[in-house]
Scaffold this motif. Structure first.
Motif, PDB file in Angstrom:
ATOM      1  N   ASN A 317     -34.113  18.007  78.552  1.00  0.00           N
ATOM      2  CA  ASN A 317     -33.046  19.020  78.554  1.00  0.00           C
ATOM      3  C   ASN A 317     -31.917  18.689  79.525  1.00  0.00           C
ATOM      4  OD1 ASN A 317     -34.325  20.771  76.646  1.00  0.00           O
ATOM      5  ND2 ASN A 317     -35.723  21.430  78.291  1.00  0.00           N
ATOM      6  N   ARG A 318     -31.515  17.420  79.531  1.00  0.00           N
ATOM      7  CA  ARG A 318     -30.427  17.015  80.405  1.00  0.00           C
ATOM      8  C   ARG A 318     -29.077  17.342  79.755  1.00  0.00           C
ATOM      9  NH1 ARG A 318     -32.798  10.975  81.139  1.00  0.00           N
ATOM     10  NH2 ARG A 318     -34.447  11.398  82.697  1.00  0.00           N
ATOM     11  N   GLU A 319     -28.094  17.649  80.586  1.00  0.00           N
ATOM     12  CA  GLU A 319     -26.734  17.864  80.102  1.00  0.00           C
ATOM     13  C   GLU A 319     -26.073  16.501  79.876  1.00  0.00           C
ATOM     14  OE1 GLU A 319     -25.213  20.575  79.291  1.00  0.00           O
ATOM     15  OE2 GLU A 319     -26.810  21.951  79.861  1.00  0.00           O
ATOM     16  N   THR A 320     -25.548  16.297  78.673  1.00  0.00           N
ATOM     17  CA  THR A 320     -24.911  15.008  78.355  1.00  0.00           C
ATOM     18  C   THR A 320     -23.449  15.166  77.990  1.00  0.00           C
ATOM     19  OG1 THR A 320     -25.605  15.228  76.042  1.00  0.00           O
ATOM     20  CG2 THR A 320     -27.086  14.039  77.530  1.00  0.00           C
ATOM     21  N   GLY A 321     -22.907  16.366  78.152  1.00  0.00           N
ATOM     22  CA  GLY A 321     -21.525  16.587  77.775  1.00  0.00           C
ATOM     23  C   GLY A 321     -21.398  16.667  76.267  1.00  0.00           C
ATOM     24  N   GLU A 322     -20.262  16.235  75.771  1.00  0.00           N
ATOM     25  CA  GLU A 322     -20.021  16.275  74.313  1.00  0.00           C
ATOM     26  C   GLU A 322     -20.819  15.161  73.634  1.00  0.00           C
ATOM     27  OE1 GLU A 322     -16.357  15.977  71.105  1.00  0.00           O
ATOM     28  OE2 GLU A 322     -15.940  16.058  73.253  1.00  0.00           O
ATOM     29  N   GLU A 323     -21.752  15.560  72.766  1.00  0.00           N
ATOM     30  CA  GLU A 323     -22.611  14.585  72.098  1.00  0.00           C
ATOM     31  C   GLU A 323     -21.864  13.947  70.934  1.00  0.00           C
ATOM     32  OE1 GLU A 323     -26.283  16.276  70.941  1.00  0.00           O
ATOM     33  OE2 GLU A 323     -26.844  16.898  72.967  1.00  0.00           O
ATOM     34  N   THR A 324     -21.845  12.620  70.924  1.00  0.00           N
ATOM     35  CA  THR A 324     -21.195  11.887  69.833  1.00  0.00           C
ATOM     36  C   THR A 324     -22.191  11.042  69.049  1.00  0.00           C
ATOM     37  OG1 THR A 324     -20.675  10.107  71.374  1.00  0.00           O
ATOM     38  CG2 THR A 324     -18.975  11.784  71.007  1.00  0.00           C
ATOM     39  N   ALA A 325     -23.228  10.537  69.729  1.00  0.00           N
ATOM     40  CA  ALA A 325     -24.234   9.698  69.077  1.00  0.00           C
ATOM     41  C   ALA A 325     -25.483  10.521  68.791  1.00  0.00           C
ATOM     42  CB  ALA A 325     -24.578   8.509  69.974  1.00  0.00           C
ATOM     43  N   PRO A 326     -26.240  10.157  67.753  1.00  0.00           N
ATOM     44  CA  PRO A 326     -27.476  10.886  67.441  1.00  0.00           C
ATOM     45  C   PRO A 326     -28.464  10.792  68.589  1.00  0.00           C
ATOM     46  CG  PRO A 326     -26.878   9.382  65.657  1.00  0.00           C
ATOM     47  CD  PRO A 326     -25.988   9.071  66.801  1.00  0.00           C
ATOM     48  N   MET A 327     -29.122  11.910  68.872  1.00  0.00           N
ATOM     49  CA  MET A 327     -30.131  11.957  69.924  1.00  0.00           C
ATOM     50  C   MET A 327     -31.551  11.844  69.357  1.00  0.00           C
ATOM     51  SD  MET A 327     -28.611  12.377  72.969  1.00  0.00           S
ATOM     52  CE  MET A 327     -27.493  11.104  72.395  1.00  0.00           C
ATOM     53  N   ARG A 328     -31.672  11.892  68.037  1.00  0.00           N
ATOM     54  CA  ARG A 328     -32.975  11.839  67.391  1.00  0.00           C
ATOM     55  C   ARG A 328     -32.806  11.065  66.077  1.00  0.00           C
ATOM     56  NH1 ARG A 328     -37.496  15.568  67.312  1.00  0.00           N
ATOM     57  NH2 ARG A 328     -38.588  15.613  65.326  1.00  0.00           N
ATOM     58  N   LEU A 329     -33.623  10.020  65.875  1.00  0.00           N
ATOM     59  CA  LEU A 329     -33.495   9.170  64.685  1.00  0.00           C
ATOM     60  C   LEU A 329     -34.860   8.967  64.037  1.00  0.00           C
ATOM     61  CD1 LEU A 329     -31.140   6.363  66.043  1.00  0.00           C
ATOM     62  CD2 LEU A 329     -30.541   8.061  64.322  1.00  0.00           C
ATOM     63  N   ALA A 330     -34.869   8.930  62.702  1.00  0.00           N
ATOM     64  CA  ALA A 330     -36.102   8.609  61.978  1.00  0.00           C
ATOM     65  C   ALA A 330     -36.501   7.171  62.299  1.00  0.00           C
ATOM     66  CB  ALA A 330     -35.893   8.785  60.482  1.00  0.00           C
ATOM     67  N   ALA A 331     -37.748   6.972  62.708  1.00  0.00           N
ATOM     68  CA  ALA A 331     -38.184   5.654  63.182  1.00  0.00           C
ATOM     69  C   ALA A 331     -38.070   4.594  62.096  1.00  0.00           C
ATOM     70  CB  ALA A 331     -39.622   5.729  63.695  1.00  0.00           C
ATOM     71  N   GLY A 332     -38.517   4.908  60.877  1.00  0.00           N
ATOM     72  CA  GLY A 332     -38.482   3.912  59.807  1.00  0.00           C
ATOM     73  C   GLY A 332     -37.080   3.424  59.527  1.00  0.00           C
ATOM     74  N   MET A 333     -36.106   4.353  59.516  1.00  0.00           N
ATOM     75  CA  MET A 333     -34.723   3.991  59.221  1.00  0.00           C
ATOM     76  C   MET A 333     -34.149   3.063  60.287  1.00  0.00           C
ATOM     77  SD  MET A 333     -31.418   6.519  59.084  1.00  0.00           S
ATOM     78  CE  MET A 333     -31.528   6.740  60.870  1.00  0.00           C
ATOM     79  N   VAL A 334     -34.310   3.427  61.567  1.00  0.00           N
ATOM     80  CA  VAL A 334     -33.719   2.622  62.626  1.00  0.00           C
ATOM     81  C   VAL A 334     -34.432   1.280  62.762  1.00  0.00           C
ATOM     82  CG1 VAL A 334     -35.111   3.593  64.516  1.00  0.00           C
ATOM     83  CG2 VAL A 334     -32.822   2.710  64.990  1.00  0.00           C
ATOM     84  N   GLU A 335     -35.757   1.247  62.574  1.00  0.00           N
ATOM     85  CA  GLU A 335     -36.492  -0.019  62.653  1.00  0.00           C
ATOM     86  C   GLU A 335     -36.055  -0.967  61.548  1.00  0.00           C
ATOM     87  OE1 GLU A 335     -40.556   1.862  64.684  1.00  0.00           O
ATOM     88  OE2 GLU A 335     -40.539   1.262  62.564  1.00  0.00           O
ATOM     89  N   ASP A 336     -35.874  -0.457  60.332  1.00  0.00           N
ATOM     90  CA  ASP A 336     -35.414  -1.298  59.218  1.00  0.00           C
ATOM     91  C   ASP A 336     -34.027  -1.854  59.500  1.00  0.00           C
ATOM     92  OD1 ASP A 336     -37.748  -0.872  57.854  1.00  0.00           O
ATOM     93  OD2 ASP A 336     -36.942   0.646  56.502  1.00  0.00           O
ATOM     94  N   ALA A 337     -33.160  -1.025  60.075  1.00  0.00           N
ATOM     95  CA  ALA A 337     -31.797  -1.469  60.370  1.00  0.00           C
ATOM     96  C   ALA A 337     -31.798  -2.582  61.414  1.00  0.00           C
ATOM     97  CB  ALA A 337     -30.969  -0.280  60.856  1.00  0.00           C
ATOM     98  N   VAL A 338     -32.647  -2.451  62.437  1.00  0.00           N
ATOM     99  CA  VAL A 338     -32.717  -3.478  63.487  1.00  0.00           C
ATOM    100  C   VAL A 338     -33.271  -4.783  62.914  1.00  0.00           C
ATOM    101  CG1 VAL A 338     -33.864  -4.126  65.640  1.00  0.00           C
ATOM    102  CG2 VAL A 338     -32.883  -1.839  65.378  1.00  0.00           C
ATOM    103  N   VAL A 339     -34.323  -4.703  62.111  1.00  0.00           N
ATOM    104  CA  VAL A 339     -34.905  -5.916  61.519  1.00  0.00           C
ATOM    105  C   VAL A 339     -33.885  -6.611  60.623  1.00  0.00           C
ATOM    106  CG1 VAL A 339     -36.667  -6.765  59.927  1.00  0.00           C
ATOM    107  CG2 VAL A 339     -37.278  -5.095  61.680  1.00  0.00           C
ATOM    108  N   THR A 340     -33.131  -5.834  59.839  1.00  0.00           N
ATOM    109  CA  THR A 340     -32.094  -6.415  58.978  1.00  0.00           C
ATOM    110  C   THR A 340     -31.048  -7.152  59.805  1.00  0.00           C
ATOM    111  OG1 THR A 340     -32.390  -4.685  57.317  1.00  0.00           O
ATOM    112  CG2 THR A 340     -30.303  -5.878  57.271  1.00  0.00           C
TER     113      THR A 340
END
Length: 434
Positions: A317-340
């Protein structure tokens, strides 16, 4: 005089006696040729093409000789089909009606040399149907008699032939334990109890080059059949019922019960359990654009497991100011993107040149051709690696993954690429799943 081409069709249900100099098919053909010769004045001439089906049942149309005959009929090459008896063409009333329809459509006459009738008249068709009904009845009675004999033999603990399971050989129509194969079967049961997953075990066995009795690599379906085969308990099974067999058991009752207590669990539950033990691919590598680590988490909905990477800013619950990037990502999606992205980077000329240069400086240098081949084969190899091995490789190749509003930024460990390539061309290689 008009020439009428006549096709002779012969069939025999079993292969017994076909290797004789003058067999049943030859006898049928001789009788049909004699009949055609008697009709020579009508222009009948036997074709040179042989339509023989030795060892094929009359209860199906899946016969190579018959298929060729029907193809030639459709091509207009045949005017008359001659057989020794009706049941040589078919023992199924339904199949025969289909054949007669094909004959009528192509203007082909059907003749049985030992059963006189004319299929162009209603009386001839009635006679044909009556004869076929008896042929089908005879076939079904024979089938029932055989099934009854098999069932009675099973009850008397007699092996009735068929598929010989791994772990046994057949001698004098009896199953005899093959000690080497039996040891492998016991090891499969024991390993399944240890792992609790047929999928993981199948991959492990394929990696080790384990083959079935026919010499092919096993798959998960074969593994399930092996684990459920009650023959290994010394039993003979017929239509779901098990009887004491006359052969020796390979698997004792305790090991069988432990394996089947696992098999009785829901396959989905076991799959989720296997996945839950799989390390997160990007653990310790992925960060939000604020610099906070994104930790792997999971949640279950019903029997399904959902995996995520969540920023520690959210968890604490930290204050990060105005959020622009996703703070929560589906693992399968991000892992596939990194491997690609890793795959793409490994193919770039700059990386290939750097890896070749780095490996040339080492003692026992790897050839340039081997380096290029290894980098190109990485994508194909990746799909065959165990999850734990995939995680290890990513730890070697990736320095950091940053989640931004624009997407993912992947920083590669250039020195790690050389190490991975060195492993790929080394004799031991990486731990492939199949």
């Amino acid at each position: 005089m008009l020439v009428i081409p006549c096709a002779i069709y012969t069939r025999k249900s079993s292969e017994e006696g076909l290797d004789m100099e003058f067999n049943s098919l030859d006898a049928q053909r001789e009788a049909c040729e004699a009949y055609i010769a008697s009709q020579r004045s009508e222009g009948w001439v036997a074709t040179r093409e042989r339509y023989d089906d030795g060892g094929f049942s009359g209860g199906t149309l899946e016969r190579p000789g018959l298929k060729q005959l029907l193809a030639d009929i459709d091509d207009g090459l045949i005017d008359v089909v001659v057989v020794y008896k009706i049941d040589r063409l078919s023992r199924s009333l339904m199949d025969f009606s289909k054949l007669v329809e094909i004959f009528d459509r192509n203007g082909v006459t059907f003749v049985s040399v030992t059963q006189s009738f004319n299929t162009t008249t209603s009386m001839g068709r009635l006679t044909l149907n009556i004869l076929l009904s008896f042929a089908q009845f005879e076939r079904e009675v024979i089938g029932e008699r055989i099934r009854d004999k098999v069932a009675a033999s099973r009850k008397r603990r007699i092996w009735m032939g068929g598929y010989v399971p791994l772990g046994y050989d057949v001698q004098d129509r009896k199953l005899i334990v093959n000690d080497a194969e039996a040891a492998s079967v016991r090891r499969i049961f024991e390993r399944f109890v240890e792992l609790g997953s047929a999928t993981v075990l199948a991959r492990e066995l394929r990696r080790d080059g384990f083959r079935n009795k026919q010499g092919t690599l096993i798959d998960k379906g074969y593994l399930y059949r092996l684990l459920n085969n009650r023959v290994y308990r010394g039993e003979a099974v017929h239509k779901g019922k098990a009887y004491p067999g006359e052969h020796d058991a390979i698997i004792d009752e305790d090991l069988w019960d432990r394996a089947h207590s696992i098999l009785q669990e829901s396959p989905r539950k076991r799959a989720n359990s296997s996945r839950s033990r799989t390390p997160a691919l990007l653990k310790g590598l992925i960060f939000s654009d604020t610099g906070a680590a994104m930790t792997p988490t999971s949640t279950k909905k019903g029997a399904k497991l959902y995996r995520y990477y969540v920023s520690m800013d959210v968890i604490r619950n930290r204050e990060t100011g105005e959020e622009t990037a996703p703070m929560r990502l589906a693992a399968g999606m991000v892992e596939d993107a990194v491997v690609t992205e890793v795959r793409r980077i490994l193919q770039t000329p700059e990386v290939v040149t750097q890896v070749i240069a780095a490996l040339k400086e080492e003692q026992g240098a790897v050839s340039e051709a081997d380096v290029i081949a290894a980098l190109h084969e990485f994508s194909a190899l990746w799909a065959r690696l165990f999850p734990a091995e995939q995680a290890r490789i990513i730890q070697l190749l990736v320095q950091r993954v940053t989640v931004t509003a624009a997407g993912l930024e992947v920083d590669i460990r250039r020195e790690g690429i050389a190490g991975v390539v060195r492993e790929m061309v080394a004799p031991r290689g990486m731990e492939a799943a199949e």
